[in-house]
Design a protein around this motif. Structure first.
Motif, mmCIF file in Angstrom:
data_model
loop_
_atom_site.group_PDB
_atom_site.id
_atom_site.type_symbol
_atom_site.label_atom_id
_atom_site.label_comp_id
_atom_site.label_asym_id
_atom_site.label_seq_id
_atom_site.Cartn_x
_atom_site.Cartn_y
_atom_site.Cartn_z
ATOM 1 N N LEU A 3 6.779 35.408 98.271
ATOM 2 C CA LEU A 3 6.145 35.613 99.565
ATOM 3 C C LEU A 3 5.780 34.253 100.150
ATOM 4 O O LEU A 3 5.540 33.289 99.408
ATOM 5 C CB LEU A 3 4.902 36.487 99.411
ATOM 6 C CG LEU A 3 5.151 37.880 98.816
ATOM 7 C CD1 LEU A 3 3.815 38.577 98.543
ATOM 8 C CD2 LEU A 3 6.023 38.726 99.735
ATOM 9 N N THR A 4 5.739 34.164 101.460
ATOM 10 C CA THR A 4 5.403 32.876 102.061
ATOM 11 C C THR A 4 3.903 32.616 101.953
ATOM 12 O O THR A 4 3.088 33.542 101.964
ATOM 13 C CB THR A 4 5.839 32.807 103.540
ATOM 14 O OG1 THR A 4 5.145 33.802 104.282
ATOM 15 C CG2 THR A 4 7.336 33.025 103.679
ATOM 16 N N ASP A 5 3.567 31.355 101.849
ATOM 17 C CA ASP A 5 2.168 30.941 101.686
ATOM 18 C C ASP A 5 1.286 31.394 102.846
ATOM 19 O O ASP A 5 0.128 31.764 102.654
ATOM 20 C CB ASP A 5 2.098 29.412 101.589
ATOM 21 C CG ASP A 5 2.068 28.939 100.147
ATOM 22 O OD1 ASP A 5 2.443 29.728 99.259
ATOM 23 O OD2 ASP A 5 1.689 27.789 99.915
ATOM 24 N N ASP A 6 1.824 31.326 104.044
ATOM 25 C CA ASP A 6 1.005 31.540 105.232
ATOM 26 C C ASP A 6 1.061 32.957 105.779
ATOM 27 O O ASP A 6 0.336 33.283 106.728
ATOM 28 C CB ASP A 6 1.430 30.554 106.330
ATOM 29 C CG ASP A 6 1.271 29.112 105.878
ATOM 30 O OD1 ASP A 6 0.234 28.797 105.258
ATOM 31 O OD2 ASP A 6 2.187 28.303 106.129
ATOM 32 N N ASN A 7 1.913 33.801 105.205
ATOM 33 C CA ASN A 7 2.037 35.179 105.680
ATOM 34 C C ASN A 7 2.563 36.040 104.543
ATOM 35 O O ASN A 7 3.761 36.023 104.241
ATOM 36 C CB ASN A 7 2.979 35.237 106.887
ATOM 37 C CG ASN A 7 3.055 36.622 107.496
ATOM 38 O OD1 ASN A 7 2.592 37.606 106.925
ATOM 39 N ND2 ASN A 7 3.662 36.717 108.670
ATOM 40 N N SER A 8 1.688 36.799 103.915
ATOM 41 C CA SER A 8 2.071 37.584 102.741
ATOM 42 C C SER A 8 2.968 38.774 103.082
ATOM 43 O O SER A 8 3.430 39.476 102.178
ATOM 44 C CB SER A 8 0.822 38.082 101.999
ATOM 45 O OG SER A 8 0.044 38.915 102.852
ATOM 46 N N SER A 9 3.236 38.993 104.365
ATOM 47 C CA SER A 9 4.173 40.058 104.735
ATOM 48 C C SER A 9 5.589 39.527 104.904
ATOM 49 O O SER A 9 6.506 40.281 105.238
ATOM 50 C CB SER A 9 3.731 40.742 106.041
ATOM 51 O OG SER A 9 3.874 39.864 107.137
ATOM 52 N N GLN A 10 5.777 38.215 104.654
ATOM 53 C CA GLN A 10 7.105 37.609 104.755
ATOM 54 C C GLN A 10 7.642 37.330 103.352
ATOM 55 O O GLN A 10 7.052 36.571 102.581
ATOM 56 C CB GLN A 10 7.051 36.306 105.549
ATOM 57 C CG GLN A 10 6.635 36.479 106.999
ATOM 58 C CD GLN A 10 7.700 37.165 107.832
ATOM 59 O OE1 GLN A 10 8.838 36.710 107.915
ATOM 60 N NE2 GLN A 10 7.329 38.281 108.452
ATOM 61 N N LEU A 11 8.760 37.963 103.035
ATOM 62 C CA LEU A 11 9.418 37.790 101.741
ATOM 63 C C LEU A 11 10.645 36.907 101.912
ATOM 64 O O LEU A 11 11.479 37.144 102.801
ATOM 65 C CB LEU A 11 9.832 39.151 101.173
ATOM 66 C CG LEU A 11 10.762 39.135 99.947
ATOM 67 C CD1 LEU A 11 10.043 38.559 98.733
ATOM 68 C CD2 LEU A 11 11.278 40.545 99.649
ATOM 69 N N LEU A 12 10.767 35.895 101.074
ATOM 70 C CA LEU A 12 11.961 35.058 101.029
ATOM 71 C C LEU A 12 12.743 35.400 99.766
ATOM 72 O O LEU A 12 12.175 35.497 98.684
ATOM 73 C CB LEU A 12 11.583 33.578 101.022
ATOM 74 C CG LEU A 12 10.757 33.070 102.211
ATOM 75 C CD1 LEU A 12 10.466 31.582 102.043
ATOM 76 C CD2 LEU A 12 11.470 33.338 103.524
ATOM 77 N N TRP A 13 14.027 35.589 99.931
ATOM 78 C CA TRP A 13 14.918 35.856 98.791
ATOM 79 C C TRP A 13 16.124 34.953 98.950
ATOM 80 O O TRP A 13 16.814 35.001 99.964
ATOM 81 C CB TRP A 13 15.329 37.323 98.779
ATOM 82 C CG TRP A 13 16.218 37.738 97.629
ATOM 83 C CD1 TRP A 13 16.342 37.126 96.414
ATOM 84 C CD2 TRP A 13 17.095 38.864 97.593
ATOM 85 N NE1 TRP A 13 17.227 37.795 95.630
ATOM 86 C CE2 TRP A 13 17.708 38.869 96.327
ATOM 87 C CE3 TRP A 13 17.413 39.867 98.517
ATOM 88 C CZ2 TRP A 13 18.646 39.841 95.962
ATOM 89 C CZ3 TRP A 13 18.334 40.834 98.152
ATOM 90 C CH2 TRP A 13 18.940 40.816 96.885
ATOM 91 N N ILE A 14 16.351 34.111 97.970
ATOM 92 C CA ILE A 14 17.425 33.124 98.025
ATOM 93 C C ILE A 14 18.449 33.447 96.945
ATOM 94 O O ILE A 14 18.135 33.481 95.749
ATOM 95 C CB ILE A 14 16.881 31.685 97.820
ATOM 96 C CG1 ILE A 14 15.855 31.364 98.910
ATOM 97 C CG2 ILE A 14 18.001 30.667 97.820
ATOM 98 C CD1 ILE A 14 14.420 31.682 98.552
ATOM 99 N N ILE A 15 19.668 33.685 97.373
ATOM 100 C CA ILE A 15 20.772 33.982 96.454
ATOM 101 C C ILE A 15 21.748 32.818 96.485
ATOM 102 O O ILE A 15 22.152 32.365 97.563
ATOM 103 C CB ILE A 15 21.499 35.277 96.850
ATOM 104 C CG1 ILE A 15 20.535 36.463 96.896
ATOM 105 C CG2 ILE A 15 22.648 35.567 95.887
ATOM 106 C CD1 ILE A 15 21.152 37.728 97.458
ATOM 107 N N GLU A 16 22.145 32.331 95.321
ATOM 108 C CA GLU A 16 23.164 31.288 95.237
ATOM 109 C C GLU A 16 24.502 31.960 94.904
ATOM 110 O O GLU A 16 24.803 32.228 93.745
ATOM 111 C CB GLU A 16 22.789 30.253 94.186
ATOM 112 C CG GLU A 16 21.566 29.441 94.561
ATOM 113 C CD GLU A 16 21.282 28.321 93.571
ATOM 114 O OE1 GLU A 16 22.054 28.150 92.599
ATOM 115 O OE2 GLU A 16 20.274 27.620 93.768
ATOM 116 N N TRP A 17 25.280 32.231 95.947
ATOM 117 C CA TRP A 17 26.574 32.881 95.752
ATOM 118 C C TRP A 17 27.614 31.862 95.290
ATOM 119 O O TRP A 17 27.871 30.895 96.005
ATOM 120 C CB TRP A 17 27.062 33.510 97.057
ATOM 121 C CG TRP A 17 26.234 34.625 97.605
ATOM 122 C CD1 TRP A 17 25.407 34.587 98.688
ATOM 123 C CD2 TRP A 17 26.164 35.971 97.113
ATOM 124 N NE1 TRP A 17 24.820 35.805 98.904
ATOM 125 C CE2 TRP A 17 25.269 36.685 97.950
ATOM 126 C CE3 TRP A 17 26.770 36.640 96.035
ATOM 127 C CZ2 TRP A 17 24.960 38.028 97.760
ATOM 128 C CZ3 TRP A 17 26.459 37.976 95.839
ATOM 129 C CH2 TRP A 17 25.580 38.660 96.685
#
Length: 205
Positions: A43-57
């Protein structure tokens, strides 16, 4: 070298969402089963409703079941977003090690420079690159890299930057060196230019 395409998802999640949610776990398991070796999320530090998901294809993975917008996999990602419209950027790198120092840092910054319609990356290529390399003069910078999203018509530059702490980034952002290239680039900023910070969880296969 083993080229990768880093896919950065940004989702707006329900306030009841948690990182161990079964639906999100299943999605991560799906990409692991397809051959993805590294993925990160938080989750982002400044907004807990924002999810980051990083995929290395890995370059070798080009499965319609995973990449076509109409696929079940993509539809399930959409459902995870409360607006059914997650944001996804695809950024190629020569190898995973280019961005790993940022993704595994205590704080990972994803800076977005979204260019105006009238601005082209080649007009400011030196400043776009130097605003990254200047970070190596900053205390607490752990590394990273940047690239232009291939699904943005050359309009979205993504910087993946690692920091020992938010305080180190804040200190650097107030420095004269930080302003040198940023001030050259600001006239080209379009809507959506921003930075997000997260303490990412690394998941390996």
């Amino acid at each position: 070298m083993n080229p990768i395409t880093l896919e950065l998802f940004r989702l707006t999640v329900d306030k009841s969402f948690h990182l161990a949610a079964p639906a999100f776990t299943t999605l991560r398991q799906t990409v692991k089963a397809a051959g993805v070796k590294e993925q990160y999320y938080g989750l982002t530090d400044d907004n807990s409703s924002q999810l980051l998901w990083i995929i290395e294809w890995p370059q070798k993975i080009h499965s319609p079941e995973l990449h076509e917008e109409s696929s079940h996999f993509r539809q399930q990602i959409n459902v995870l977003d409360v607006n059914l419209k997650p944001i996804s950027w695809l950024v190629p790198f020569r190898f995973a090690e280019e961005v790993r120092p940022a993704l595994t840092a205590p704080i990972c910054e994803f800076a977005h420079i979204v260019l105006k319609e009238s601005s082209k990356p080649e007009m400011m290529s030196e400043s776009l690159h130097k605003t990254f390399t200047d970070c190596y003069y900053a205390r607490g910078f752990t590394g990273g890299n940047w690239g232009i999203a291939t699904n943005s018509n050359d309009k979205v530059c993504i910087y993946v930057l690692g920091w020992e702490s938010r305080a180190h980034h804040a200190e650097y952002s107030k420095s004269a060196l930080f302003d040198v290239e940023i001030n050259k680039l600001k006239p080209h900023y379009g809507p959506g230019s921003m930075a997000m910070f997260s303490r990412l969880t690394r998941e390996l296969s």
